[in-house]
Design an enzyme around this catalytic site. Sequence first.
Site, PDB file in Angstrom:
ATOM      1  N   CYS A   1     -60.839 -85.746  10.416  1.00 22.01           N
ATOM      2  CA  CYS A   1     -60.167 -84.527  10.888  1.00 22.01           C
ATOM      3  C   CYS A   1     -59.078 -84.722  11.944  1.00 22.01           C
ATOM      4  O   CYS A   1     -58.002 -84.155  11.807  1.00 22.01           O
ATOM      5  CB  CYS A   1     -61.203 -83.557  11.436  1.00 22.01           C
ATOM      6  SG  CYS A   1     -62.278 -82.926  10.150  1.00 22.01           S
ATOM      7  N   PHE A   2     -59.372 -85.490  13.004  1.00 17.91           N
ATOM      8  CA  PHE A   2     -58.458 -85.469  14.150  1.00 17.91           C
ATOM      9  C   PHE A   2     -57.019 -85.806  13.746  1.00 17.91           C
ATOM     10  O   PHE A   2     -56.090 -85.072  14.033  1.00 17.91           O
ATOM     11  CB  PHE A   2     -58.923 -86.433  15.242  1.00 17.91           C
ATOM     12  CG  PHE A   2     -60.061 -85.918  16.084  1.00 17.91           C
ATOM     13  CD1 PHE A   2     -60.585 -84.653  15.887  1.00 17.91           C
ATOM     14  CD2 PHE A   2     -60.599 -86.700  17.092  1.00 17.91           C
ATOM     15  CE1 PHE A   2     -61.634 -84.170  16.659  1.00 17.91           C
ATOM     16  CE2 PHE A   2     -61.642 -86.230  17.883  1.00 17.91           C
ATOM     17  CZ  PHE A   2     -62.154 -84.971  17.658  1.00 17.91           C
TER      18      PHE A   2
ATOM     19  N   ALA B   1     -69.003 -79.115  -1.707  1.00 19.42           N
ATOM     20  CA  ALA B   1     -70.320 -79.568  -1.227  1.00 19.42           C
ATOM     21  C   ALA B   1     -70.157 -80.846  -0.405  1.00 19.42           C
ATOM     22  O   ALA B   1     -70.802 -81.850  -0.669  1.00 19.42           O
ATOM     23  CB  ALA B   1     -71.253 -79.805  -2.412  1.00 19.42           C
TER      24      ALA B   1
ATOM     25  N   ARG C   1     -71.808 -85.568  -6.820  1.00 22.42           N
ATOM     26  CA  ARG C   1     -72.171 -85.081  -5.486  1.00 22.42           C
ATOM     27  C   ARG C   1     -73.267 -84.022  -5.587  1.00 22.42           C
ATOM     28  O   ARG C   1     -74.216 -84.016  -4.812  1.00 22.42           O
ATOM     29  CB  ARG C   1     -70.937 -84.489  -4.804  1.00 22.42           C
ATOM     30  CG  ARG C   1     -70.848 -84.986  -3.398  1.00 22.42           C
ATOM     31  CD  ARG C   1     -69.627 -84.600  -2.653  1.00 22.42           C
ATOM     32  NE  ARG C   1     -69.565 -85.479  -1.468  1.00 22.42           N
ATOM     33  CZ  ARG C   1     -68.659 -85.391  -0.535  1.00 22.42           C
ATOM     34  NH1 ARG C   1     -67.692 -84.521  -0.632  1.00 22.42           N
ATOM     35  NH2 ARG C   1     -68.690 -86.199   0.502  1.00 22.42           N
TER      36      ARG C   1
HETATM   37  N1  LIG Z   1     -66.054 -83.321   8.261  1.00 19.07           N
HETATM   38  C1  LIG Z   1     -66.064 -82.635   9.386  1.00 19.07           C
HETATM   39  O1  LIG Z   1     -66.669 -83.036  10.375  1.00 19.07           O
HETATM   40  C2  LIG Z   1     -65.331 -81.311   9.483  1.00 19.07           C
HETATM   41  C3  LIG Z   1     -65.576 -80.486  10.593  1.00 19.07           C
HETATM   42  C4  LIG Z   1     -64.924 -79.272  10.658  1.00 19.07           C
HETATM   43  C5  LIG Z   1     -64.041 -78.893   9.661  1.00 19.07           C
HETATM   44  N2  LIG Z   1     -63.804 -79.716   8.602  1.00 19.07           N
HETATM   45  C6  LIG Z   1     -62.895 -79.243   7.545  1.00 19.07           C
HETATM   46  O2  LIG Z   1     -63.689 -78.782   6.462  1.00 19.07           O
HETATM   47  C7  LIG Z   1     -63.035 -79.061   5.213  1.00 19.07           C
HETATM   48  C8  LIG Z   1     -63.952 -79.863   4.328  1.00 19.07           C
HETATM   49  O3  LIG Z   1     -64.233 -81.098   4.961  1.00 19.07           O
HETATM   50  P1  LIG Z   1     -65.350 -82.081   4.432  1.00 19.07           P
HETATM   51  O4  LIG Z   1     -65.467 -83.166   5.433  1.00 19.07           O
HETATM   52  O5  LIG Z   1     -66.562 -81.282   4.056  1.00 19.07           O
HETATM   53  O6  LIG Z   1     -64.636 -82.611   3.098  1.00 19.07           O
HETATM   54  P2  LIG Z   1     -65.313 -83.351   1.869  1.00 19.07           P
HETATM   55  O7  LIG Z   1     -64.249 -84.121   1.214  1.00 19.07           O
HETATM   56  O8  LIG Z   1     -66.567 -84.034   2.317  1.00 19.07           O
HETATM   57  O9  LIG Z   1     -65.785 -82.159   0.906  1.00 19.07           O
HETATM   58  C9  LIG Z   1     -64.916 -81.349   0.172  1.00 19.07           C
HETATM   59  C10 LIG Z   1     -65.539 -81.113  -1.199  1.00 19.07           C
HETATM   60  O10 LIG Z   1     -64.746 -80.135  -1.886  1.00 19.07           O
HETATM   61  C11 LIG Z   1     -64.794 -80.463  -3.267  1.00 19.07           C
HETATM   62  N3  LIG Z   1     -63.704 -79.783  -3.963  1.00 19.07           N
HETATM   63  C12 LIG Z   1     -62.367 -80.027  -3.881  1.00 19.07           C
HETATM   64  N4  LIG Z   1     -61.677 -79.183  -4.679  1.00 19.07           N
HETATM   65  C13 LIG Z   1     -62.615 -78.386  -5.269  1.00 19.07           C
HETATM   66  C14 LIG Z   1     -62.533 -77.318  -6.193  1.00 19.07           C
HETATM   67  N5  LIG Z   1     -61.341 -76.887  -6.658  1.00 19.07           N
HETATM   68  N6  LIG Z   1     -63.680 -76.732  -6.613  1.00 19.07           N
HETATM   69  C15 LIG Z   1     -64.878 -77.163  -6.146  1.00 19.07           C
HETATM   70  N7  LIG Z   1     -65.014 -78.151  -5.264  1.00 19.07           N
HETATM   71  C16 LIG Z   1     -63.894 -78.771  -4.826  1.00 19.07           C
HETATM   72  C17 LIG Z   1     -64.689 -81.975  -3.288  1.00 19.07           C
HETATM   73  O11 LIG Z   1     -65.164 -82.500  -4.521  1.00 19.07           O
HETATM   74  C18 LIG Z   1     -65.572 -82.351  -2.090  1.00 19.07           C
HETATM   75  O12 LIG Z   1     -66.918 -82.631  -2.468  1.00 19.07           O
HETATM   76  C19 LIG Z   1     -61.736 -79.766   5.574  1.00 19.07           C
HETATM   77  O13 LIG Z   1     -60.711 -78.810   5.642  1.00 19.07           O
HETATM   78  C20 LIG Z   1     -62.013 -80.316   6.956  1.00 19.07           C
HETATM   79  O14 LIG Z   1     -60.832 -80.445   7.710  1.00 19.07           O
HETATM   80  C21 LIG Z   1     -64.454 -80.909   8.489  1.00 19.07           C
END
Ligand SMILES: NC(=O)c1ccc[n+]([C@@H]2O[C@H](COP(=O)([O-])OP(=O)(O)OC[C@H]3O[C@@H](n4cnc5c(N)ncnc54)[C@H](O)[C@@H]3O)[C@@H](O)[C@H]2O)c1
Length: 459
Positions: free
Chosen positions: A275-276, A12, A41
């Site tokens: 990310c970058f 989330a 969260r």
């Molecule tokens: N932030 C961005 O702008 C963006 C854009 C495109 C892609 N991404 C990609 O998307 C992915 C997520 O990025 P984000 O920014 O949302 O990360 P984030 O850290 O905000 O969210 C990830 C969530 O996953 C949860 N999590 C981890 N392990 C878990 C599990 N086993 N079970 C349940 N929940 C679990 C964490 O508690 C966390 O809340 C990454 O791979 C990132 O590279 C991010």
Amino acid sequence: MGFEKNILCIGAGYVGGPTMAMIAHKCPQYRVTVVDINPKRIAAWNSGTLPIYEPGLDEIVKEARGRNLFFSDRIDQGIQEADIIFVSVNTPTKDFGAGAGMAADLQYWEKTARQIREVSRSQKIIVEKSTFPVKTALAMERILTATANGVRFDILSNPEFMAEGTGIRDLEYPDRVLIGSRETPEGLTARDELVEIYANWVPQERIITSNIWSSELSKLVSNAFLAQRISSINAVSSLCEKTEADITEVARIIGMDSRLGDKFLNASIGFGGSCFKKDILSLVYMCRQYGLDEVAAYWEGVVRINDYQKERFVLNMLETMFNTLAAKRICLFGFAFKANTGDTRESPAIYVSRRLLEERAELVITDPRALVNAEADLADVQGQVTFAEDPYEAAVGCDAIAVMTEWDIYAAMDFTRIYETMRKPAFIFDGRNILNHEDLFTMGFNVFPIGKPPLTHFC
Ligand SMILES: NC(=O)c1ccc[n+]([C@@H]2O[C@H](COP(=O)([O-])OP(=O)(O)OC[C@H]3O[C@@H](n4cnc5c(N)ncnc54)[C@H](O)[C@@H]3O)[C@@H](O)[C@H]2O)c1
């Protein structure tokens, strides 16, 4: 009322929350549940103050929440009930063992895959939403099919291209939605099911399909190209500062070439965000694993220039403020890695803050959305930094202002009023080139933009 599909998202975060909110908003016929291992969260997603700031997000979450959008910490139950599971967990850079500081840390999705396998009782489509190294889908298939419990899983890759700060607009009107699948009859059927979800609001011609490895790789390469463009213009900005060329003019001129286009040509303090850097390093690591050392070195250069740009900014401050920053009071305007987000992950402001503290400067930090994260980022140097919500108050008694984030509010401020309250000589280092430098100079400031001649009152 019965729902047509049960969609689950594991994770989330900045991606899972907004993407699922958009699906729920556009598709009331589906039930969308978002789960996370972090109960705080989840509680925040269910509260009046969402855990992330993104323009337009509050409205769509509040409209759909409780109707067909649910946030929960009951992961097993969510998996059992789901037809389609998006995996949107974090994939940070590994900080231990082989590949430390470079490879993607894959432990989070692996745990998720095992949990899906353990608790599933019915067929499911698993969608990689996180950014993964190429061939992760193969590893995922192997884990999911490692027990012969008869449950069928089809893996798809559906990387997310939204950018924080414009995330809701990007999700509503995406440039493209990419879905990669196995090219087997089952893979193509699963792909069509995911296409059907997006087709509720995305025009068919913007939903593109590919083989699963192209899809995984395209996301990494897309981020690498975007970051490369920033490093390219920043590299040129350093040359402008030596030659009296002006980076804004250079960017406008090259951007008019239709082969290049005018986007992502703003010189700045450097890129940040979660990310970058991590995605380029993951690409670099992958290239090395395949023996492509020259290719790895090429992409690594993008990160090197970014680091150089941040350090250059600090050294410029040091040099122009008479080669000592000790006991000088410096105000950072902005701490988020970009405007319109509270996210500070990998923000250049973190690096700049730490370097200024090393030089024994006193720091005051202001940001309209990121102060909570800023305080957490600098928790280990607590006591050496002051945080202030009001930028006017933050600047009082300072020797210098450094603009770290391109928030609109900063360009619209009354700098005459600010100048009156600052120590003299007063300096402005515009790390985003968003201020009116001539006006500031006329007011009395010594102005240091990126990639253009400084405007100083010193002979
Ligand atoms: N932030 C961005 O702008 C963006 C854009 C495109 C892609 N991404 C990609 O998307 C992915 C997520 O990025 P984000 O920014 O949302 O990360 P984030 O850290 O905000 O969210 C990830 C969530 O996953 C949860 N999590 C981890 N392990 C878990 C599990 N086993 N079970 C349940 N929940 C679990 C964490 O508690 C966390 O809340 C990454 O791979 C990132 O590279 C991010």
